[in-house]
Design a protein around this motif. Structure first.
Motif, PDB file in Angstrom:
ATOM      1  N   VAL A  36       0.856  -1.191   0.000  1.00 27.18           N
ATOM      2  CA  VAL A  36       0.000   0.000   0.000  1.00 27.18           C
ATOM      3  C   VAL A  36       0.888   1.236   0.000  1.00 27.18           C
ATOM      4  O   VAL A  36       1.851   1.325   0.777  1.00 27.18           O
ATOM      5  CB  VAL A  36      -0.940   0.025   1.225  1.00 27.18           C
ATOM      6  N   SER A  38       0.976   5.347   0.549  1.00 24.59           N
ATOM      7  CA  SER A  38       0.232   6.415   1.234  1.00 24.59           C
ATOM      8  C   SER A  38       0.930   7.742   0.993  1.00 24.59           C
ATOM      9  O   SER A  38       2.158   7.829   1.085  1.00 24.59           O
ATOM     10  CB  SER A  38       0.145   6.129   2.734  1.00 24.59           C
ATOM     11  N   ASN A  60      -8.893   8.655   1.623  1.00 28.18           N
ATOM     12  CA  ASN A  60      -9.356   8.166   0.314  1.00 28.18           C
ATOM     13  C   ASN A  60      -8.522   6.941  -0.058  1.00 28.18           C
ATOM     14  O   ASN A  60      -7.320   7.050  -0.290  1.00 28.18           O
ATOM     15  CB  ASN A  60      -9.219   9.246  -0.759  1.00 28.18           C
ATOM     16  N   LEU A  61      -9.151   5.789  -0.092  1.00 26.00           N
ATOM     17  CA  LEU A  61      -8.495   4.537  -0.478  1.00 26.00           C
ATOM     18  C   LEU A  61      -8.964   4.143  -1.862  1.00 26.00           C
ATOM     19  O   LEU A  61     -10.172   4.156  -2.149  1.00 26.00           O
ATOM     20  CB  LEU A  61      -8.828   3.435   0.533  1.00 26.00           C
ATOM     21  N   GLU A  62      -8.015   3.801  -2.731  1.00 27.40           N
ATOM     22  CA  GLU A  62      -8.321   3.415  -4.110  1.00 27.40           C
ATOM     23  C   GLU A  62      -7.829   2.004  -4.353  1.00 27.40           C
ATOM     24  O   GLU A  62      -6.701   1.654  -3.986  1.00 27.40           O
ATOM     25  CB  GLU A  62      -7.677   4.383  -5.113  1.00 27.40           C
ATOM     26  N   SER A  64      -7.100  -0.229  -7.447  1.00 27.13           N
ATOM     27  CA  SER A  64      -6.912  -0.181  -8.900  1.00 27.13           C
ATOM     28  C   SER A  64      -6.740  -1.592  -9.454  1.00 27.13           C
ATOM     29  O   SER A  64      -6.339  -2.511  -8.734  1.00 27.13           O
ATOM     30  CB  SER A  64      -5.677   0.660  -9.242  1.00 27.13           C
ATOM     31  N   PRO A  73     -11.914  -0.388 -12.510  1.00 29.50           N
ATOM     32  CA  PRO A  73     -11.576   1.041 -12.383  1.00 29.50           C
ATOM     33  C   PRO A  73     -12.821   1.913 -12.412  1.00 29.50           C
ATOM     34  O   PRO A  73     -13.796   1.637 -13.117  1.00 29.50           O
ATOM     35  CB  PRO A  73     -10.684   1.297 -13.602  1.00 29.50           C
ATOM     36  N   ASN A  84     -13.143   2.252   3.384  1.00 29.47           N
ATOM     37  CA  ASN A  84     -13.042   3.688   3.647  1.00 29.47           C
ATOM     38  C   ASN A  84     -13.745   4.070   4.955  1.00 29.47           C
ATOM     39  O   ASN A  84     -13.215   4.868   5.745  1.00 29.47           O
ATOM     40  CB  ASN A  84     -13.631   4.485   2.477  1.00 29.47           C
ATOM     41  N   ASP A 116      -4.190  10.016   0.864  1.00 26.90           N
ATOM     42  CA  ASP A 116      -4.516   9.190  -0.311  1.00 26.90           C
ATOM     43  C   ASP A 116      -3.776   7.865  -0.194  1.00 26.90           C
ATOM     44  O   ASP A 116      -2.545   7.828  -0.092  1.00 26.90           O
ATOM     45  CB  ASP A 116      -4.111   9.901  -1.598  1.00 26.90           C
ATOM     46  N   HIS A 118      -3.213   4.097  -1.978  1.00 29.81           N
ATOM     47  CA  HIS A 118      -3.303   3.330  -3.230  1.00 29.81           C
ATOM     48  C   HIS A 118      -2.829   1.906  -2.964  1.00 29.81           C
ATOM     49  O   HIS A 118      -1.705   1.704  -2.480  1.00 29.81           O
ATOM     50  CB  HIS A 118      -2.456   3.961  -4.331  1.00 29.81           C
ATOM     51  N   LEU A 120      -1.222  -1.159  -4.184  1.00 25.26           N
ATOM     52  CA  LEU A 120      -0.354  -1.524  -5.301  1.00 25.26           C
ATOM     53  C   LEU A 120      -0.410  -3.009  -5.612  1.00 25.26           C
ATOM     54  O   LEU A 120      -0.277  -3.401  -6.774  1.00 25.26           O
ATOM     55  CB  LEU A 120       1.090  -1.111  -4.986  1.00 25.26           C
TER      56      LEU A 120
END
Length: 433
Positions: A36, A38, A60-62, A64, A73, A84, A116, A118, A120
């Motif tokens: 992850v 950040s 905000n967690l995404e 992908s 997406p 979240n 934020d 993300h 990975l």
């Protein structure tokens, strides 16, 4: 204890690795193969009307498709919404950050902190990795310093004034527990394969002081009070270990930055080079090499007999390099010779005398015989289309018809032979043209 797919025991946690970026507030947390990223950012905004002296924290967690092909997406899945909300309850509602310290001018200017996250790589237990990455990046972040003169607010750059860290009261960390067979078996830190077959999931967020920040159960299983208390004790031990690891990582990064050493993602990658500029010479023992070679030769099988001429020349076949006549393109050469032979006019001994009317190449050649009207006409065969230079050389006059009759004549046969010679000379000239 049960043996798990990755070799861990029931209560074992995967290895945690924390790396920081070049800028403050950027980090990557690896929980096994789950990774992850950040990044924390800030800006001055107008505060909320009901809380004019408190700053704003936004998560905000995404998810992908790069992390897993199961994620789509631009679509808010149920898993993403749940994660979240769990992050907000774990970090914002637990009051781990002093929001009043983010106020610049009451009712006018406050700092808005945005986190934020993300994903990975997805290998299970996203919430634990995301909570660790969020609290690490918030602890590592530095906001710009500000000064107030009347109604004017001045924001200083990092070169003008040192940035200021956030005021963090405690570090809440989430620990996940997976249940199987209606709570009979319990696993800590489940991986993706274990999450697919589990019956229920229990998430407990706690700090190192054993203060419970949030708890959430999903899956629809019924848990006993003893099971929940047992999970809280395990979570307290794991949170204390993880908090100590986070503090050591922050201290090491701070020490490296103060000393002016190398830091950042590129410097944390292990140096692995495939090529080398120098080869170390290794000593080779050559004692008894000859004896070993002789022994190998004596014990080896004799080589098979090899025929000097493996190709068998059958009668009537031509082999290259064997001294046999080459028959390549022989059929075309024979056809050309036959065409050349057709150009000659054969006069038999009994033929009558012939006289040739000399003229140009385009004129018709008339062979006149006796007083009778039997006449032989020789005309050159011409093609309607233009021929190439190589074909013009082969152009010849062919004999179309010849009548043979016997007649009394006093002229000797030498006249016919002279006429034949002149005809051949005439044809050779025409073929050259």
């Amino acid at each position: 204890n049960l043996q798990r797919l990755d070799g861990r025991q029931t209560y074992d946690y995967r290895n945690i690795k924390i790396t920081f970026g070049t800028e403050y507030g950027c980090c990557i947390v690896e929980l096994g193969k789950t990774r992850v990223l950040s990044q924390v950012s800030c800006e001055l905004v107008t505060p909320k009307l009901n809380r004019p002296t408190e700053g704003i924290i936004f998560f905000n967690l995404e998810l992908s498709p790069m992390a897993s092909p199961a994620f789509e997406p631009g679509r808010q899945s149920e898993l993403l919404v749940k994660l979240n909300r769990l992050l907000e309850r774990c970090l914002r509602n637990s009051k781990c950050i002093d929001t009043e310290s983010l106020c610049v001018v009451a009712g006018e200017k406050v700092w808005q902190i945005r986190v934020d996250l993300h994903l990975l790589n997805h290998d299970g237990n996203i919430i634990d990795a995301a909570s660790i990455a969020a609290i690490v990046s918030l602890s590592h972040f530095r906001r710009p310093d500000v000064s107030i003169q009347g109604e004017e607010v001045t924001v200083y750059t990092p070169e003008e004034r040192d940035p200021i860290p956030l005021s963090i009261h405690h570090m809440p960390i989430a620990v996940s527990f997976a249940f199987f067979q209606q709570g009979t078996y319990l696993l800590v830190d489940p991986i993706e394969h274990e999450e697919r077959v589990m019956d229920g999931l229990l998430v407990i967020a706690m700090n190192k002081h054993r203060e419970l920040c949030t708890i959430q159960s999903s899956g629809g299983i019924m848990l006993l009070k003893d099971q929940v208390l047992r999970c809280t004790k395990i979570a307290g031990v794991k949170v204390a270990e993880i908090t100590e690891l986070i503090q050591k990582a922050l201290e090491n990064d701070k020490k490296v930055r103060q000393e002016g050493g190398k830091f950042g993602f590129a410097e944390s990658i292990p140096n692995q080079r495939i090529t080398a500029f120098k080869i170390e010479e290794a000593p080779v023992d050559i004692d008894g090499i000859e004896e070993q070679a002789e022994e190998i030769l004596t014990n080896a099988e004799p080589p098979p007999t090899v025929d000097a001429k493996p190709v068998l020349c059958a009668p009537g076949t031509g082999q290259i390099g064997e001294g046999i006549r080459n028959e390549w393109m022989m059929d075309d050469l024979e056809e050309e010779e036959e065409e050349d032979d057709e150009e000659d006019i054969i006069v038999e001994p009994g033929d009558q005398k012939m006289s040739i009317d000399q003229g140009k190449d385009d004129e018709v050649i008339v062979l006149s015989e006796s007083e009778e009207e039997d006449v032989v006409v020789l005309a050159p065969e011409r093609k309607q289309k233009e021929v190439s230079a190589s074909q013009q050389k082969r152009k010849s006059v062919r004999l179309l018809s010849q009548s043979k009759k016997k007649a009394n004549t006093k002229e000797p046969p030498q006249v016919a032979s002279k006429a034949l010679t002149k005809t051949r000379q005439k044809k050779k000239k025409g073929s050259r043209l």
